[in-house]
Design an enzyme around this catalytic site. Structure first.
Site, PDB file in Angstrom:
ATOM      1  N   TYR A 429      39.765  38.879  33.631  1.00  0.00           N
ATOM      2  CA  TYR A 429      39.663  38.121  34.883  1.00  0.00           C
ATOM      3  C   TYR A 429      38.234  37.984  35.398  1.00  0.00           C
ATOM      4  O   TYR A 429      37.323  38.650  34.929  1.00  0.00           O
ATOM      5  CB  TYR A 429      40.614  38.632  35.962  1.00  0.00           C
ATOM      6  CG  TYR A 429      40.541  40.053  36.461  1.00  0.00           C
ATOM      7  CD1 TYR A 429      41.724  40.743  36.718  1.00  0.00           C
ATOM      8  CD2 TYR A 429      39.342  40.693  36.735  1.00  0.00           C
ATOM      9  CE1 TYR A 429      41.712  42.031  37.219  1.00  0.00           C
ATOM     10  CE2 TYR A 429      39.320  41.969  37.235  1.00  0.00           C
ATOM     11  CZ  TYR A 429      40.493  42.641  37.481  1.00  0.00           C
ATOM     12  OH  TYR A 429      40.461  43.909  37.982  1.00  0.00           O
ATOM     13  N   GLU A 430      38.071  37.044  36.332  1.00  0.00           N
ATOM     14  CA  GLU A 430      36.760  36.588  36.825  1.00  0.00           C
ATOM     15  C   GLU A 430      35.918  35.982  35.698  1.00  0.00           C
ATOM     16  O   GLU A 430      34.697  36.067  35.704  1.00  0.00           O
ATOM     17  CB  GLU A 430      35.989  37.727  37.506  1.00  0.00           C
ATOM     18  CG  GLU A 430      36.695  38.344  38.676  1.00  0.00           C
ATOM     19  CD  GLU A 430      37.076  37.341  39.747  1.00  0.00           C
ATOM     20  OE1 GLU A 430      36.439  36.279  39.840  1.00  0.00           O
ATOM     21  OE2 GLU A 430      38.028  37.615  40.489  1.00  0.00           O
ATOM     22  N   GLY A 431      36.582  35.359  34.744  1.00  0.00           N
ATOM     23  CA  GLY A 431      35.895  34.781  33.592  1.00  0.00           C
ATOM     24  C   GLY A 431      35.899  35.779  32.454  1.00  0.00           C
ATOM     25  O   GLY A 431      35.324  36.865  32.566  1.00  0.00           O
TER      26      GLY A 431
END
Length: 571
Positions: A429-431
């Protein structure tokens, strides 16, 4: 051994490695004196040790659940969140005008990492609010700031961010959520969002969602996206709560870990929202939240690494098995050479990742305090490294922790496996970490590699200065930096981005390896003959050489990756 927050490690890093003096020397952060920093770290450590750490296992065994449309959180989480909120920890770096402490992000990062090591599932809740606070501070209207920021900072209300949709994962521009102007300053938001961390809870008065959606006639892709603030309960002008908004939690995801953190599927049916930032400026506003959230996620990985290391060390000191030749040994498996190798690797990598993340936080603080372009480019360059290496370290250290436990590591009652299950998603997550690496070798090198070269110049200068004290370690760091410089020059010369992307992940890891060695060397200089010199020697002479193979991979180009057809991959 119970969890113990790494307070002394942070004091050492601030004093000798990342040098918080520069941050404290600015007008913006002049109140962040040494006494203040130490007192806050000490109090945060007590909170983590005494309140949050005891919630780690219960949250795993008693997951969040959805009952009649309401999320019921794990036993003890409400009291844990209240302790976080009452201590002012949510607003540690928020604007004092709205009730925040206004302290450096560097300090907030340290506190967040300690909380992550104590109980990652619960720490996600204040982290989401912190990201929303920052986005509103930078992009919201004064009316929204005045109404929402005090409530978010106090913990009376909590915040989330809603990006992902079933058909649009990392490709945010493919979202289908719609917004319509109501003509009265509000908008109607409709659509479904997935993977929403802490999308609801039973301890905050209100949950405030930042939602990406597209207005009629807006262009396709990310350029046409706008950002809206959509509360669970519509507030009155005086901040009191009115009627429920037309949104709901459809279901909770059944995850491999983080069971105490409710990950929601959210449905918006013409829910009332307010525009944050300009129309079609949603991605710029959301990236304000996401960039620091990426550093925060890196810190989460490091926190879990610390917890997993402490858990494994306690087991290794207690478990007696086999014979060793170690003089004056403990009689436990910690005396076995291979167990010692694992523990040293866990400890050395955790320190390196922590120091890299703090270096990134310092660069962000200096950017905010001075506005100088060099600090801004350094912060941007270090962010993907801090996120990816921090989370990779959390995953590797927690997996090694299972190995230290041997057969008992896969027995859930020992708690070792929980660290692996909880931390695994942080690389996604968050890229994803692959996206972080692609960002590093593409967007972050649009300056022709200048930010990278300035870092390498600093590493080599410091290595030169350390030659008299530690000739072998200093030479190893200097040579590694030169090898990394040559690889960087090769990457910058590639006009076909796929040649960069093919080796992006090994390049990022190699850069982290060299940065880690640089920061370990600084630690050794401040602790000659001590434990930190010994740890630095292990990292530099045993782990740093990994960069050679990584950089060979980084410069191999794309040809062999695409040599096989898709059909051949299936054979």
């Amino acid at each position: 051994m119970p969890y113990r927050a790494a307070v002394e490690d942070y004091n050492f890093l601030f004093d000798h490695v990342v040098k918080l003096d520069a941050v404290r020397g600015t007008d913006k952060f002049e109140d962040a004196t040494d006494d203040v920093i130490r007192a806050i770290l000490e109090e945060a450590g007590k909170l983590c040790n005494e309140v949050l750490a005891p919630l780690q296992r219960p949250g795993d065994l008693d997951p969040a659940r959805l009952e009649n449309g309401v999320v019921r959180t794990s036993n003890g989480y409400a009291d844990g969140f209240k302790a976080i909120a009452d201590g002012g920890w949510i607003g540690i770096s928020a604007d004092p005008e709205y009730g925040g402490m206004g302290l450096p992000l560097s300090l907030a990062s340290a506190v967040n990492e300690m909380m992550s090591g104590a109980c990652l599932s619960l720490q996600l809740a204040p982290l989401m609010s912190q990201g929303q606070i920052e986005a509103l501070e930078h992009h919201a209207s004064d009316a929204i700031k005045d109404l929402y920021l005090p409530k978010l900072i106090s913990g009376e209300w909590t915040g989330t961010m809603n990006l992902t949709e079933p058909q649009a994962g990392s490709d945010v521009g493919a979202l289908a959520s719609k917004a319509e102007d109501n003509g009265d300053g509000t908008f109607s938001i409709s659509g479904q969002k997935i993977y929403i961390s802490w999308g609801d809870n039973d301890f905050a008065e209100n949950v405030c969602h930042l939602v990406l959606a597209r207005l009629p006639g807006a262009p396709a892709g990310t350029k046409g996206i706008s950002l809206f603030l959509v509360p669970k309960i519509l507030p009155n002008d005086d901040g009191t709560l009115g009627k429920a908004n037309s949104l709901k939690v459809v279901s909770l995801e059944h995850k491999m870990g983080l069971h105490g953190s409710p990950t929601c599927v959210m449905q918006y049916d013409q829910a009332t929202g307010w525009l944050v930032g300009p129309e079609q400026g949603g991605m710029a506003a959301m990236f304000t939240m996401m960039n620091n959230a990426r550093l925060g996620v890196g810190e989460q990985g490091i926190g879990v690494a610390e917890g997993a290391y402490q858990h494994a060390l306690a087991y290794a000191l207690d478990r007696k098995q086999g014979k060793t030749s170690t003089a004056d040994g403990t009689g436990s498996i910690v005396d076995h050479a291979d167990v010692r190798r694992m523990l040293m690797t866990m400890k050395a990598d955790t320190f390196a990742a922590r120091a890299i993340a703090l270096s990134c936080a310092v660069a962000i603080d200096m950017t905010n305090a001075t506005g100088e372009a060099d600090w801004k480019s350094r912060a941007a360059f270090l962010t993907p490294i801090a996120k990816a290496f921090g989370t990779d370290t959390g995953i590797a250290v927690s997996e090694t922790g299972v190995q230290v436990h041997g057969g008992m590591g896969v027995i859930e009652e020992t708690g070792a496996a929980q660290y692996c299950r909880d931390v695994r998603v942080t690389a996604i997550y968050e890229g994803t970490n692959g996206i972080q690496a692609m960002d590093l070798v593409a967007r972050k090198m649009m300056d022709g590699g200048d930010a990278a070269y300035r870092l390498l110049d600093e590493i080599e200068a410091d290595a030169e200065a350390a030659r008299e004290a530690f000739p072998n370690m200093a030479d190893a760091v200097w040579q590694a930096s030169e090898t990394l410089r040559e690889a960087t020059e090769w990457l910058v010369s590639q006009t076909d981005l796929d040649n960069r992307f093919a080796g992006a992940v090994p390049y990022l890891r190699a850069f982290a390896r060299v940065l880690g060695a640089h920061l370990h060397l600084k630690a050794a200089l401040a602790d000659k003959g001590g434990a930190r010199e010994k740890l630095a020697r292990f990292y530099i002479l045993r782990l740093l050489p990994e960069h050679v193979g990584l950089l060979t991979h980084a410069q191999a180009g794309k040809a062999d990756l695409f040599a096989m057809t898709a059909d051949e991959l299936a054979v």
